[in-house]
Structure formats: structure tokens, C-alpha cells
Design a protein around this motif. Structure first.
Motif, PDB file in Angstrom:
ATOM      1  N   LYS A  30      53.315  44.863  24.194  1.00 17.77           N
ATOM      2  CA  LYS A  30      53.349  45.920  25.195  1.00 17.77           C
ATOM      3  C   LYS A  30      54.013  47.149  24.597  1.00 17.77           C
ATOM      4  O   LYS A  30      54.558  47.094  23.491  1.00 17.77           O
ATOM      5  CB  LYS A  30      54.126  45.466  26.443  1.00 17.77           C
ATOM      6  N   VAL A  31      53.975  48.261  25.322  1.00 17.44           N
ATOM      7  CA  VAL A  31      54.689  49.448  24.863  1.00 17.44           C
ATOM      8  C   VAL A  31      56.190  49.200  24.957  1.00 17.44           C
ATOM      9  O   VAL A  31      56.665  48.419  25.787  1.00 17.44           O
ATOM     10  CB  VAL A  31      54.295  50.687  25.697  1.00 17.44           C
ATOM     11  N   ALA A  32      56.948  49.851  24.088  1.00 18.85           N
ATOM     12  CA  ALA A  32      58.400  49.668  24.061  1.00 18.85           C
ATOM     13  C   ALA A  32      59.057  50.527  25.136  1.00 18.85           C
ATOM     14  O   ALA A  32      58.834  51.740  25.199  1.00 18.85           O
ATOM     15  CB  ALA A  32      58.954  50.028  22.691  1.00 18.85           C
ATOM     16  N   GLU A  33      59.873  49.890  25.965  1.00 21.84           N
ATOM     17  CA  GLU A  33      60.626  50.591  27.002  1.00 21.84           C
ATOM     18  C   GLU A  33      62.120  50.294  26.911  1.00 21.84           C
ATOM     19  O   GLU A  33      62.939  51.178  27.121  1.00 21.84           O
ATOM     20  CB  GLU A  33      60.100  50.197  28.386  1.00 21.84           C
ATOM     21  N   THR A  34      62.472  49.064  26.614  1.00 24.22           N
ATOM     22  CA  THR A  34      63.880  48.682  26.524  1.00 24.22           C
ATOM     23  C   THR A  34      64.371  48.822  25.090  1.00 24.22           C
ATOM     24  O   THR A  34      63.583  48.878  24.139  1.00 24.22           O
ATOM     25  CB  THR A  34      64.083  47.232  26.979  1.00 24.22           C
ATOM     26  N   LEU A  35      65.692  48.839  24.930  1.00 22.59           N
ATOM     27  CA  LEU A  35      66.269  48.898  23.587  1.00 22.59           C
ATOM     28  C   LEU A  35      65.810  47.707  22.757  1.00 22.59           C
ATOM     29  O   LEU A  35      65.464  47.852  21.575  1.00 22.59           O
ATOM     30  CB  LEU A  35      67.796  48.933  23.683  1.00 22.59           C
ATOM     31  N   GLN A  36      65.787  46.519  23.352  1.00 22.31           N
ATOM     32  CA  GLN A  36      65.370  45.336  22.614  1.00 22.31           C
ATOM     33  C   GLN A  36      63.916  45.438  22.168  1.00 22.31           C
ATOM     34  O   GLN A  36      63.554  44.978  21.079  1.00 22.31           O
ATOM     35  CB  GLN A  36      65.574  44.079  23.459  1.00 22.31           C
ATOM     36  N   GLU A  37      63.073  46.060  22.975  1.00 22.74           N
ATOM     37  CA  GLU A  37      61.668  46.214  22.590  1.00 22.74           C
ATOM     38  C   GLU A  37      61.513  47.206  21.439  1.00 22.74           C
ATOM     39  O   GLU A  37      60.671  47.008  20.554  1.00 22.74           O
ATOM     40  CB  GLU A  37      60.843  46.635  23.801  1.00 22.74           C
ATOM     41  N   PHE A  38      62.322  48.261  21.422  1.00 25.88           N
ATOM     42  CA  PHE A  38      62.290  49.175  20.277  1.00 25.88           C
ATOM     43  C   PHE A  38      62.791  48.465  19.019  1.00 25.88           C
ATOM     44  O   PHE A  38      62.197  48.594  17.946  1.00 25.88           O
ATOM     45  CB  PHE A  38      63.124  50.420  20.564  1.00 25.88           C
ATOM     46  N   ARG A  39      63.881  47.714  19.146  1.00 26.01           N
ATOM     47  CA  ARG A  39      64.356  46.937  17.997  1.00 26.01           C
ATOM     48  C   ARG A  39      63.275  45.981  17.506  1.00 26.01           C
ATOM     49  O   ARG A  39      63.063  45.811  16.299  1.00 26.01           O
ATOM     50  CB  ARG A  39      65.593  46.133  18.389  1.00 26.01           C
ATOM     51  N   GLY A  40      62.585  45.345  18.447  1.00 27.45           N
ATOM     52  CA  GLY A  40      61.554  44.386  18.087  1.00 27.45           C
ATOM     53  C   GLY A  40      60.392  45.001  17.350  1.00 27.45           C
ATOM     54  O   GLY A  40      59.738  44.340  16.532  1.00 27.45           O
ATOM     55  N   ASN A  41      60.096  46.279  17.611  1.00 32.22           N
ATOM     56  CA  ASN A  41      59.049  46.968  16.864  1.00 32.22           C
ATOM     57  C   ASN A  41      59.438  47.140  15.404  1.00 32.22           C
ATOM     58  O   ASN A  41      58.613  46.965  14.505  1.00 32.22           O
ATOM     59  CB  ASN A  41      58.757  48.326  17.502  1.00 32.22           C
ATOM     60  N   PHE A  42      60.706  47.493  15.158  1.00 29.71           N
ATOM     61  CA  PHE A  42      61.173  47.593  13.774  1.00 29.71           C
ATOM     62  C   PHE A  42      61.200  46.217  13.112  1.00 29.71           C
ATOM     63  O   PHE A  42      60.809  46.065  11.946  1.00 29.71           O
ATOM     64  CB  PHE A  42      62.563  48.230  13.730  1.00 29.71           C
ATOM     65  N   ALA A  43      61.656  45.207  13.851  1.00 30.87           N
ATOM     66  CA  ALA A  43      61.724  43.857  13.294  1.00 30.87           C
ATOM     67  C   ALA A  43      60.337  43.332  12.953  1.00 30.87           C
ATOM     68  O   ALA A  43      60.174  42.567  11.992  1.00 30.87           O
ATOM     69  CB  ALA A  43      62.419  42.924  14.283  1.00 30.87           C
ATOM     70  N   TYR A  44      59.328  43.742  13.721  1.00 26.74           N
ATOM     71  CA  TYR A  44      57.964  43.262  13.469  1.00 26.74           C
ATOM     72  C   TYR A  44      57.527  43.569  12.042  1.00 26.74           C
ATOM     73  O   TYR A  44      56.984  42.702  11.346  1.00 26.74           O
ATOM     74  CB  TYR A  44      56.994  43.903  14.458  1.00 26.74           C
ATOM     75  N   ASN A  45      57.755  44.790  11.585  1.00 28.04           N
ATOM     76  CA  ASN A  45      57.337  45.153  10.228  1.00 28.04           C
ATOM     77  C   ASN A  45      58.025  44.291   9.181  1.00 28.04           C
ATOM     78  O   ASN A  45      57.458  44.008   8.116  1.00 28.04           O
ATOM     79  CB  ASN A  45      57.634  46.627   9.962  1.00 28.04           C
ATOM     80  N   LEU A  46      59.255  43.863   9.477  1.00 26.26           N
ATOM     81  CA  LEU A  46      60.035  43.089   8.516  1.00 26.26           C
ATOM     82  C   LEU A  46      59.651  41.619   8.492  1.00 26.26           C
ATOM     83  O   LEU A  46      60.142  40.861   7.649  1.00 26.26           O
ATOM     84  CB  LEU A  46      61.522  43.243   8.826  1.00 26.26           C
ATOM     85  N   ILE A  47      58.773  41.203   9.393  1.00 27.42           N
ATOM     86  CA  ILE A  47      58.214  39.855   9.306  1.00 27.42           C
ATOM     87  C   ILE A  47      57.358  39.724   8.055  1.00 27.42           C
ATOM     88  O   ILE A  47      57.258  38.652   7.454  1.00 27.42           O
ATOM     89  CB  ILE A  47      57.373  39.544  10.564  1.00 27.42           C
ATOM     90  N   ASP A  48      56.757  40.837   7.644  1.00 28.61           N
ATOM     91  CA  ASP A  48      55.802  40.825   6.537  1.00 28.61           C
ATOM     92  C   ASP A  48      56.515  40.624   5.201  1.00 28.61           C
ATOM     93  O   ASP A  48      57.456  41.350   4.864  1.00 28.61           O
ATOM     94  CB  ASP A  48      55.029  42.140   6.518  1.00 28.61           C
ATOM     95  N   LYS A  49      56.052  39.660   4.416  1.00 27.10           N
ATOM     96  CA  LYS A  49      56.694  39.335   3.142  1.00 27.10           C
ATOM     97  C   LYS A  49      56.576  40.477   2.142  1.00 27.10           C
ATOM     98  O   LYS A  49      57.459  40.670   1.292  1.00 27.10           O
ATOM     99  CB  LYS A  49      56.086  38.063   2.552  1.00 27.10           C
ATOM    100  N   ASN A  50      55.488  41.251   2.209  1.00 30.14           N
ATOM    101  CA  ASN A  50      55.320  42.373   1.293  1.00 30.14           C
ATOM    102  C   ASN A  50      56.343  43.470   1.570  1.00 30.14           C
ATOM    103  O   ASN A  50      56.890  44.074   0.641  1.00 30.14           O
ATOM    104  CB  ASN A  50      53.909  42.949   1.423  1.00 30.14           C
ATOM    105  N   VAL A  51      56.592  43.738   2.839  1.00 31.34           N
ATOM    106  CA  VAL A  51      57.583  44.747   3.215  1.00 31.34           C
ATOM    107  C   VAL A  51      58.969  44.314   2.760  1.00 31.34           C
ATOM    108  O   VAL A  51      59.732  45.106   2.193  1.00 31.34           O
ATOM    109  CB  VAL A  51      57.555  44.998   4.734  1.00 31.34           C
ATOM    110  N   ARG A  52      59.313  43.050   2.983  1.00 32.38           N
ATOM    111  CA  ARG A  52      60.643  42.569   2.585  1.00 32.38           C
ATOM    112  C   ARG A  52      60.818  42.628   1.069  1.00 32.38           C
ATOM    113  O   ARG A  52      61.877  43.028   0.573  1.00 32.38           O
ATOM    114  CB  ARG A  52      60.877  41.149   3.093  1.00 32.38           C
TER     115      ARG A  52
END
Length: 325
Positions: A216-238
Motif C-alpha cells: 500500500k502507499v506509505a502513511e505511517t512512520l513504520q510504512e516509510f521505514r518499511g519502504n527503505f527496508a524493502y530495498n535492503l532485502i535485495d542481496k545485490n543492494v546489500r
């Protein structure tokens, strides 16, 4: 007290800065792992990252998955045979369990190796596994400098597709061995939720990993944090973050497309919050928590800044991205 530590490293070369945390200097190796129950051992799910590297200075970032104390070993040797240990800040729920440490007085033209580990605040004898990263410091003399710039991560509905190898562009960039990476913004698409499947024009299906925060679209602080965390799931990014320091700024999609501070959204996707001023405040906090960016004591909300990278290069981030896009 002698300037030279018993590890053979000049103590003045590694001093914890006060911008992100007040580091406590400890001589010798990082404390051993006393595993009193694996359930209490803090993890490091999103790896490590470095950023805002300039003359003698850098920011180190990581994140735990539970309340924990950050510890960092720093060395000019890949095997850490000579190093010092710095005590970083606590990683707590109030910061999404992220933590940053500012270090300064680094020698020019060196590869710096760092090793991050977390000590449980719930069981002081439980330690997580160390995660190692590295970065180059700016040269003192005129030298060739290689840097990359890009933007727009996980946008337009295209997320992490493990069948395709994930975000492979980051591995391609890593292999060029740049001195640093400038992320020009749209570090996340907070207004761009992902679908699990996207049918391509040729009939094939693109399969996205979708987390609750990216559904969903980010509205809460945790949802914004989760958007940044999503990219870091990727092994190439890490893997890229482990080796390449970044200079990061934001654009519009960290909050919502083409926003301005006084805007009130008329978008049915935003069921809980329509004030863009409030959304951008939450986005900015998550941006600072989830990136290796230095905070200004005089202006803690400031994103635009300048970096002196050796005698041939100065880097400026864009001031007009500060308030709106």
C-alpha cells in the motif's frame, strides 16, 4: 597517554564524532560471542552501509532486529589484525532499530574496513554475528576518482524479482569498484505500492516480492521505514552497500509524487492521512534513520550539503530538493 595504541594504530586516526553518536573508544578486539540462547542474539537483517565520506570523515550505518548496543571495529587491514573498537548508539524501536556512528580523523587515500556487531540489551551476554564493510577515503593529492550516480529505486511497479536475480544493476555497479555512489533521489517509491504479479507485453509474468509496507502507499512512520527496508532485502543492494559509500539526497517519491508542503491529497489510496506536510515529516525521519547521512546540529532537518573529495572534486547536493518536489 601515548598517541599510539597497543594495536599499533594512531588513536587520533579514529575518533567517534558527535553528529550521529558519541563513540566510546575501546582497545583490543570486539567482545566474544556468549550465546545465552539464540533467541536473544540480535540479527543484522539489512547489512551495513557507509556514507557522507569526505576529508577524514564518514558515517557508518546498520540496523538490528531487536534492542541492542552497536559496536564497530575499524581497521586499515582487511583481516583486522590492527584495529580499534568504538561503542556506537543503542538500536531501539524509536529509530526502527537502526543506528549510525560518525567517525573522523581518518587518513587520506586509504581503504577503511569496518565490522559492525550488536550486543543484546535484553541479554548482555548475547552477541549477533559481525557484518563487514569497507570504503575508500578521499585522496590527499590529485588522483583519478571513479564515482557513479543514479536514482529511482524500485519504482513504477518494478520491485525485487528473485527469479530474475533481484536488482542486478547494483551488482553491475559494484563490479566497477567506484569510490562512491551518488543517489540522486527517489530512493524509495512511498507512493508506489507493488503487486505480486505484473503481466508483461509478451505474456510473461514479473513476480515481485511484496512486504506489508509495499502492498500500500506509505502513511505511517513504520510504512516509510518499511519502504527503505524493502530495498535492503535485495542481496545485490546489500553487497553494493558493503563496499561502496553513498551520498544520498531525496526527490519527490520519498513522500508522494510532485508534492508541496501545503498540499492536501485527494487520493483515495490515502485513507488514514492526507496532509502532505505530515507525510513528508514522517518520510524525512525515515530517510535519516535508514540512510548513512550526517545530521547537522544547527539544522537537523537539512538534506542538502557539500562534500570535499580530494583536491579535484567538490560535490553539492541540491538545495531545492529540501522542502518540496
Amino acid at each position: 597517554m601515548s598517541e599510539q595504541s597497543k594495536n599499533g594504530i594512531n588513536r587520533r586516526r579514529f575518533i567517534a564524532g558527535s553528529a550521529a553518536a558519541s563513540g566510546t573508544l575501546m582497545l583490543g578486539g570486539i567482545a566474544p560471542a556468549f550465546a545465552r540462547g539464540d533467541s536473544k542474539r540480535p540479527g543484522t537483517p539489512y547489512g551495513v552501509a557507509s556514507g557522507d565520506v569526505t576529508q577524514g570523515e564518514a558515517i557508518l550505518w546498520s540496523s538490528s532486529d531487536a534492542p541492542a548496543q552497536m559496536w564497530v571495529d575499524i581497521s586499515y587491514h582487511q583481516d583486522f589484525r590492527k584495529h580499534i573498537t568504538l561503542q556506537g548508539p543503542n538500536a531501539l524501536a524509536e529509530t526502527g532499530f537502526s543506528s549510525k556512528l560518525a567517525i573522523n580523523d581518518l587518513a587520506p587515500g586509504q581503504k577503511v574496513f569496518y565490522r559492525v556487531r550488536y550486543q543484546s540489551l535484553e541479554d548482555w551476554q548475547s552477541w549477533g554475528e559481525p557484518v563487514v564493510g569497507s570504503f575508500n577515503t578521499p585522496p590527499a593529492v590529485a588522483s583519478n576518482i571513479r564515482f557513479l550516480w543514479s536514482g529511482d529505486t524500485a519504482g513504477q511497479g518494478w520491485g525485487i524479482n528473485e527469479e530474475w536475480g533481484g536488482m542486478r544493476i547494483y551488482e553491475t555497479m559494484r563490479q566497477t569498484a567506484p569510490d562512491f555512489f551518488i543517489h540522486c533521489g527517489d530512493t524509495i517509491y512511498a507512493d508506489g505500492p507493488l503487486k505480486e504479479e505484473v503481466t508483461l507485453k509478451n505474456g510473461e509474468v514479473w513476480n515481485n516480492i511484496v512486504t506489508p509496507e509495499k502492498a500500500k502507499v506509505a502513511e505511517t512512520l513504520q510504512e516509510f521505514r518499511g519502504n527503505f527496508a524493502y530495498n535492503l532485502i535485495d542481496k545485490n543492494v546489500r553487497a553494493f552497500n558493503n563496499e561502496v559509500p553513498m551520498i544520498v539526497q531525496w526527490d519527490d517519491h520519498e513522500t508522494v509524487n510532485n508534492w508541496y508542503p501545503a498540499e492536501v491529497l485527494n487520493d483515495e489510496r490515502y485513507q488514514n492521512e492526507q496532509s502532505v506536510a505530515l507525510l513528508s515529516a514522517r518520510a524525512r525521519r525515515a530517510f535519516f534513520e535508514m540512510n548513512p547521512i550526517r545530521s547537522s546540529a544547527a539544522d537537523p532537518q537539512r538534506i542538502y550539503r557539500k562534500f570535499h573529495y580530494g583536491p579535484l572534486l567538490d560535490v553539492f547536493t541540491h538545495r531545492h530538493a529540501q522542502l518540496s518536489c
